[in-house]
Write a protein that holds these residues in place. Structure first.
Motif, PDB file in Angstrom:
ATOM      1  N   MET A   1      18.872 -32.243  78.575  1.00  0.00           N
ATOM      2  CA  MET A   1      19.644 -30.925  77.695  1.00  0.00           C
ATOM      3  C   MET A   1      21.099 -31.512  77.557  1.00  0.00           C
ATOM      4  O   MET A   1      21.627 -31.758  78.694  1.00  0.00           O
ATOM      5  CB  MET A   1      19.286 -29.739  78.341  1.00  0.00           C
ATOM      6  CG  MET A   1      20.206 -28.780  77.609  1.00  0.00           C
ATOM      7  SD  MET A   1      20.327 -26.963  78.398  1.00  0.00           S
ATOM      8  CE  MET A   1      19.193 -27.179  80.062  1.00  0.00           C
ATOM      9  N   PHE A   2      21.639 -31.480  76.618  1.00  0.00           N
ATOM     10  CA  PHE A   2      22.984 -31.921  76.299  1.00  0.00           C
ATOM     11  C   PHE A   2      23.862 -30.589  76.629  1.00  0.00           C
ATOM     12  O   PHE A   2      23.697 -29.533  76.243  1.00  0.00           O
ATOM     13  CB  PHE A   2      23.172 -32.520  74.746  1.00  0.00           C
ATOM     14  CG  PHE A   2      24.688 -32.710  74.498  1.00  0.00           C
ATOM     15  CD1 PHE A   2      25.272 -33.989  75.053  1.00  0.00           C
ATOM     16  CD2 PHE A   2      25.410 -31.854  74.064  1.00  0.00           C
ATOM     17  CE1 PHE A   2      26.509 -34.354  74.819  1.00  0.00           C
ATOM     18  CE2 PHE A   2      26.865 -31.990  73.764  1.00  0.00           C
ATOM     19  CZ  PHE A   2      27.405 -33.285  74.279  1.00  0.00           C
ATOM     20  N   THR A   3      24.860 -30.946  77.148  1.00  0.00           N
ATOM     21  CA  THR A   3      25.955 -29.909  77.367  1.00  0.00           C
ATOM     22  C   THR A   3      27.323 -30.749  77.511  1.00  0.00           C
ATOM     23  O   THR A   3      27.248 -32.047  77.637  1.00  0.00           O
ATOM     24  CB  THR A   3      25.950 -29.149  78.699  1.00  0.00           C
ATOM     25  OG1 THR A   3      26.343 -29.855  80.016  1.00  0.00           O
ATOM     26  CG2 THR A   3      24.437 -28.558  79.046  1.00  0.00           C
TER      27      THR A   3
ATOM     28  N   LEU B   1      29.183 -17.104  84.026  1.00  0.00           N
ATOM     29  CA  LEU B   1      29.586 -18.501  84.449  1.00  0.00           C
ATOM     30  C   LEU B   1      28.624 -18.822  85.714  1.00  0.00           C
ATOM     31  O   LEU B   1      28.047 -19.913  85.920  1.00  0.00           O
ATOM     32  CB  LEU B   1      30.840 -18.377  85.394  1.00  0.00           C
ATOM     33  CG  LEU B   1      32.065 -18.178  84.521  1.00  0.00           C
ATOM     34  CD1 LEU B   1      33.447 -18.230  85.453  1.00  0.00           C
ATOM     35  CD2 LEU B   1      32.247 -19.233  83.606  1.00  0.00           C
ATOM     36  N   ALA B   2      27.714 -18.020  86.172  1.00  0.00           N
ATOM     37  CA  ALA B   2      26.629 -17.789  86.991  1.00  0.00           C
ATOM     38  C   ALA B   2      25.371 -18.562  86.567  1.00  0.00           C
ATOM     39  O   ALA B   2      24.807 -19.404  86.786  1.00  0.00           O
ATOM     40  CB  ALA B   2      26.291 -16.650  87.877  1.00  0.00           C
ATOM     41  N   VAL B   3      25.442 -18.136  85.087  1.00  0.00           N
ATOM     42  CA  VAL B   3      24.314 -18.579  84.258  1.00  0.00           C
ATOM     43  C   VAL B   3      24.556 -20.215  84.048  1.00  0.00           C
ATOM     44  O   VAL B   3      23.634 -21.158  84.102  1.00  0.00           O
ATOM     45  CB  VAL B   3      24.062 -18.006  83.091  1.00  0.00           C
ATOM     46  CG1 VAL B   3      23.010 -18.439  82.173  1.00  0.00           C
ATOM     47  CG2 VAL B   3      23.588 -16.531  83.283  1.00  0.00           C
TER      48      VAL B   3
ATOM     49  N   HIS C   1      23.391 -25.836  84.906  1.00  0.00           N
ATOM     50  CA  HIS C   1      23.839 -27.089  85.382  1.00  0.00           C
ATOM     51  C   HIS C   1      23.422 -27.669  86.516  1.00  0.00           C
ATOM     52  O   HIS C   1      22.935 -28.847  86.793  1.00  0.00           O
ATOM     53  CB  HIS C   1      25.278 -27.336  85.181  1.00  0.00           C
ATOM     54  CG  HIS C   1      25.837 -27.358  83.961  1.00  0.00           C
ATOM     55  ND1 HIS C   1      26.141 -26.241  83.160  1.00  0.00           N
ATOM     56  CD2 HIS C   1      26.121 -28.434  83.208  1.00  0.00           C
ATOM     57  CE1 HIS C   1      26.602 -26.630  81.867  1.00  0.00           C
ATOM     58  NE2 HIS C   1      26.479 -27.946  82.146  1.00  0.00           N
ATOM     59  N   ASP C   2      23.054 -26.740  87.532  1.00  0.00           N
ATOM     60  CA  ASP C   2      22.327 -26.991  88.643  1.00  0.00           C
ATOM     61  C   ASP C   2      20.930 -27.510  88.381  1.00  0.00           C
ATOM     62  O   ASP C   2      20.444 -28.275  89.158  1.00  0.00           O
ATOM     63  CB  ASP C   2      22.212 -25.696  89.805  1.00  0.00           C
ATOM     64  CG  ASP C   2      23.761 -25.309  90.292  1.00  0.00           C
ATOM     65  OD1 ASP C   2      24.687 -26.342  90.022  1.00  0.00           O
ATOM     66  OD2 ASP C   2      23.539 -24.430  91.074  1.00  0.00           O
ATOM     67  N   LEU C   3      20.278 -26.770  87.512  1.00  0.00           N
ATOM     68  CA  LEU C   3      18.919 -27.306  87.181  1.00  0.00           C
ATOM     69  C   LEU C   3      19.019 -28.651  86.551  1.00  0.00           C
ATOM     70  O   LEU C   3      18.300 -29.502  86.906  1.00  0.00           O
ATOM     71  CB  LEU C   3      18.261 -26.087  86.179  1.00  0.00           C
ATOM     72  CG  LEU C   3      17.115 -26.209  85.603  1.00  0.00           C
ATOM     73  CD1 LEU C   3      15.932 -26.504  86.984  1.00  0.00           C
ATOM     74  CD2 LEU C   3      16.454 -25.147  84.622  1.00  0.00           C
TER      75      LEU C   3
ATOM     76  N   VAL D   1      19.684 -29.792  91.473  1.00  0.00           N
ATOM     77  CA  VAL D   1      19.755 -29.146  92.774  1.00  0.00           C
ATOM     78  C   VAL D   1      19.401 -27.623  92.713  1.00  0.00           C
ATOM     79  O   VAL D   1      19.538 -26.906  93.595  1.00  0.00           O
ATOM     80  CB  VAL D   1      21.192 -29.247  93.201  1.00  0.00           C
ATOM     81  CG1 VAL D   1      21.607 -30.594  93.517  1.00  0.00           C
ATOM     82  CG2 VAL D   1      22.092 -28.821  92.213  1.00  0.00           C
ATOM     83  N   GLY D   2      19.157 -27.062  91.468  1.00  0.00           N
ATOM     84  CA  GLY D   2      18.812 -25.840  91.159  1.00  0.00           C
ATOM     85  C   GLY D   2      17.221 -25.699  90.919  1.00  0.00           C
ATOM     86  O   GLY D   2      16.575 -26.768  90.935  1.00  0.00           O
TER      87      GLY D   2
END
Length: 142
Positions: free
Chosen positions: A1-3, A27-29, A34-36, A40-41
């Motif tokens: 996924m691009f960010t 911000l938590a979302v 990004h953790d995913l 690491v998420g």
């Protein structure tokens, strides 16, 4: 996924709020997404953060959460399981938010959730769902 990267996405999200504290749930979302991506998420952690932000977040937060859910669900379709939960939430405000974005959901979810939301006991929810249904069917008036 691009960010554009965690830090950039968070700065962009923060810039949309007068009070940065209002953006904390969003911000938590973004962190959970990004953790995913970074391995690491988990989808479960993202689902939890997204549920709280969508259901409890103020204006701008729930809309931003919907954007991230839509974007992430392309690669992590398990995230789509949140939408039936939103549509069945005891709080009419959460069901209303779900009705607001009904037209952005994948077609199978749209078909599944539309009847219940259009028949919701809360008039605002039912009217919004019907407006989105009409829009998808091309029946809306400009």
């Amino acid at each position: 996924m691009f960010t554009f990267g965690r830090d950039h996405e968070k700065r962009t999200a923060l810039s949309r709020f007068k009070d940065p504290d209002q953006a904390l749930q969003l911000l938590a979302v973004i962190d959970a997404v990004h953790d995913l991506i970074e391995g690491v998420g988990s989808q479960e952690a993202l689902q939890q953060a997204a549920y709280v932000a969508f259901a409890e977040g103020r204006g701008g937060v729930w809309e931003g959460t919907e954007y991230w859910l839509r974007k992430a669900a392309r690669e992590y379709p398990g995230l789509l399981a949140l939408w039936p939960r939103f549509a069945a939430d005891a709080r009419w405000q959460v069901r209303f938010r779900c009705a607001c974005v009904l037209d952005s959901l994948p077609e199978d979810l749209f078909r599944t959730l539309s009847p219940a939301l259009a028949a919701d006991a809360n008039r605002k929810v039912a009217n919004m769902a019907q407006a989105r249904i009409d829009q998808v069917r091309g029946e809306s008036q400009p």
